[in-house]
Design a protein around this motif. Structure first.
Motif, short mmCIF file in Angstrom:
data_model
loop_
_atom_site.label_atom_id
_atom_site.label_comp_id
_atom_site.label_asym_id
_atom_site.label_seq_id
_atom_site.Cartn_x
_atom_site.Cartn_y
_atom_site.Cartn_z
N SER A 248 47.78 80.38 10.34
CA SER A 248 48.80 80.14 11.36
C SER A 248 48.68 81.20 12.44
O SER A 248 48.27 82.34 12.18
N GLY A 249 49.01 80.80 13.66
CA GLY A 249 48.96 81.74 14.77
C GLY A 249 49.96 82.87 14.56
O GLY A 249 49.69 84.02 14.86
N GLU A 250 51.10 82.49 14.01
CA GLU A 250 52.17 83.47 13.84
C GLU A 250 51.77 84.65 12.95
O GLU A 250 52.27 85.75 13.13
N GLY B 249 48.59 78.46 17.11
CA GLY B 249 48.82 79.14 18.39
C GLY B 249 50.23 79.67 18.52
O GLY B 249 50.64 80.14 19.58
N GLY B 250 50.98 79.59 17.41
CA GLY B 250 52.41 79.91 17.43
C GLY B 250 52.74 81.33 17.89
O GLY B 250 53.86 81.57 18.35
N ASN B 251 51.81 82.26 17.77
CA ASN B 251 52.05 83.63 18.24
C ASN B 251 52.05 83.71 19.77
O ASN B 251 52.51 84.68 20.34
N PHE C 253 52.19 80.40 21.98
CA PHE C 253 52.92 79.32 22.61
C PHE C 253 53.08 78.12 21.69
O PHE C 253 52.13 77.71 21.04
N ARG C 254 54.29 77.57 21.69
CA ARG C 254 54.56 76.33 20.95
C ARG C 254 55.14 75.33 21.92
O ARG C 254 56.17 75.58 22.54
N GLY C 255 54.51 74.17 22.04
CA GLY C 255 54.94 73.17 23.01
C GLY C 255 56.39 72.77 22.85
O GLY C 255 57.17 72.81 23.81
N GLY D 34 53.59 71.49 27.76
CA GLY D 34 53.79 72.55 26.78
C GLY D 34 52.76 72.46 25.65
O GLY D 34 52.21 73.48 25.21
N ASP D 35 52.50 71.26 25.20
CA ASP D 35 51.52 71.09 24.12
C ASP D 35 50.11 71.47 24.58
O ASP D 35 49.34 72.05 23.82
N HIS D 36 49.80 71.14 25.83
CA HIS D 36 48.49 71.57 26.34
C HIS D 36 48.41 73.09 26.38
O HIS D 36 47.38 73.68 26.03
N GLY E 252 43.28 72.48 18.84
CA GLY E 252 43.96 71.48 18.00
C GLY E 252 43.20 70.17 17.94
O GLY E 252 41.96 70.16 17.91
N THR E 253 43.96 69.08 17.95
CA THR E 253 43.32 67.76 17.93
C THR E 253 42.87 67.36 19.33
O THR E 253 42.19 66.35 19.51
N GLY E 254 43.31 68.15 20.33
CA GLY E 254 43.04 67.78 21.72
C GLY E 254 44.13 66.88 22.29
O GLY E 254 44.10 66.51 23.46
N ASN E 255 45.10 66.53 21.45
CA ASN E 255 46.18 65.63 21.86
C ASN E 255 47.55 66.26 21.69
O ASN E 255 47.79 66.95 20.69
N PRO E 256 48.46 65.98 22.63
CA PRO E 256 49.82 66.48 22.46
C PRO E 256 50.52 65.78 21.29
O PRO E 256 50.01 64.78 20.79
N THR F 251 50.04 68.91 15.51
CA THR F 251 50.10 70.34 15.16
C THR F 251 48.72 70.79 14.69
O THR F 251 47.82 69.97 14.47
N THR F 252 48.61 72.07 14.49
CA THR F 252 47.33 72.56 13.98
C THR F 252 47.21 72.30 12.47
O THR F 252 46.10 72.36 11.95
N ASP F 253 48.32 72.02 11.79
CA ASP F 253 48.20 71.58 10.38
C ASP F 253 47.52 70.21 10.34
O ASP F 253 46.65 69.96 9.50
N1 UDP Z 1 49.22 71.50 19.67
C1 UDP Z 1 49.09 70.21 20.15
N2 UDP Z 1 48.21 69.36 19.55
C2 UDP Z 1 47.47 69.72 18.48
C3 UDP Z 1 47.62 71.03 17.96
C4 UDP Z 1 48.50 71.90 18.58
O1 UDP Z 1 49.75 69.83 21.12
O2 UDP Z 1 46.67 68.91 17.99
C5 UDP Z 1 50.10 72.46 20.38
C6 UDP Z 1 51.58 72.33 20.04
O3 UDP Z 1 52.33 72.57 21.21
C7 UDP Z 1 51.78 73.46 19.04
C8 UDP Z 1 50.87 74.54 19.57
O4 UDP Z 1 49.73 73.80 20.05
O5 UDP Z 1 53.13 73.90 19.03
C9 UDP Z 1 50.44 75.59 18.59
O6 UDP Z 1 50.05 75.02 17.35
P1 UDP Z 1 50.92 75.18 16.00
O7 UDP Z 1 52.37 75.18 16.35
O8 UDP Z 1 50.44 74.19 15.04
O9 UDP Z 1 50.49 76.64 15.56
P2 UDP Z 1 50.93 77.50 14.26
O10 UDP Z 1 52.32 77.07 13.86
O11 UDP Z 1 49.96 77.21 13.15
O12 UDP Z 1 50.82 78.91 14.73
#
Ligand code: UDP
Length: 240
Positions: free
Chosen positions: A14-16, A55-57, A59-61, A74-76, A135-139, A142-144
């Motif tokens: 996780s980014g966090e 990417g949570g550390n 930005f989170r969309g 935001g997701d981008h 990520g998946t390249g799509n809004p 999530t990265t999970d």
């Molecule tokens: N995201 C997205 N599409 C994806 C993966 C990630 O739009 O396929 C964006 C989304 O805004 C997400 C952010 O990237 O909040 C960071 O990813 P994530 O929250 O999964 O990170 P983590 O919680 O693992 O740090």
């Protein structure tokens, strides 16, 4: 050479976790350095490693929608954040002598390779650690979900979800001292008990493609190695 249990795996970080809970800094390079050492140990026994980093550390969309930023925008931004983290982990892995490739689902050729599945598999076969960025390249994902998707695409045997707790508990162990850890669960049990292991999209993807997930503590030295060598580490979630 000792025989690892898995030949190819996908590690989700996780980014966090990268700022060690300190919101004043984006990335704690000591944490990355420790991750690199742990990852190196498993590559040395021949395990092929793919990584998806969040990417949570940065930005989170979804969290900025209320400030008027469009969700897709935001997701981008969140996906670009995962590339920054991917570059950071790539540098740490290289510092420790590993060969790596960062592949992005959003093209940015001056920075990293575009994601091409066959090429990613080739890199893994050659022993390069492949980091899947953007990520998946799509809004709206999530990265999970990315971790599940890339694991299936790259024919990885398992998703290892590195967290700061050592598995899945009956309740939040940081809040409830009576909480006990599951060593194993089926996807159906986890769903019926409403255990929040991954978001539902990610979880369903893994379940439907029979891809096991192991939740484990990435911060405990030697844990990743022990897990890969078949030790009872973390919680296994699978179809049986
Ligand atoms: N995201 C997205 N599409 C994806 C993966 C990630 O739009 O396929 C964006 C989304 O805004 C997400 C952010 O990237 O909040 C960071 O990813 P994530 O929250 O999964 O990170 P983590 O919680 O693992 O740090």
């Amino acid at each position: 050479m000792p025989e690892p249990k898995y030949k190819r795996l996908l590690l989700k970080l996780s980014g966090e976790a990268l700022n060690g809970g300190d919101k004043a800094q984006v990335i704690d390079f000591n944490i990355l350095d420790n991750y690199a050492k742990e990852i190196k140990r498993i590559t040395e026994v021949g395990v092929q490693v793919a990584i998806v980093i969040g990417g949570g550390n940065i930005f989170r969309g979804a969290s900025v929608e209320k400030s008027g930023i469009d969700r897709v925008q935001g997701d981008h931004m969140g996906m670009l954040a995962t590339v920054i983290n991917g570059m950071a982990i790539q540098s740490s892995l290289e510092k420790h002598g590993m060969n790596t490739r960062l592949m992005s689902a959003i093209k940015m050729e001056q920075v990293c390779e575009p994601l091409i599945r066959r090429r990613a598999i080739r890199h893994l076969e050659k022993g390069r650690v492949v980091i899947f960025g953007a990520g998946t390249g799509n809004p709206y994902f999530t990265t999970d979900t990315t971790a599940g998707l890339r694991a299936i695409e790259s024919e990885s045997e398992v998703v290892l979800k590195g967290t700061r707790v050592d598995g899945v508990y009956t309740a939040d162990p940081e809040k409830d001292p009576t909480a006990t850890k599951y060593s194993q669960l089926t996807f159906d049990e986890a769903l019926s008990k409403n255990l929040k292991i991954m978001d539902l999209t990610a979880f369903t993807l893994c379940k439907e493609n029979d891809l096991p997930i192991i939740v484990f503590d990435m911060n405990k030295p030697g844990n990743l190695y022990e897990l890969v060598m078949g030790g009872e580490v973390g919680t296994l979630i699978s179809n049986q």
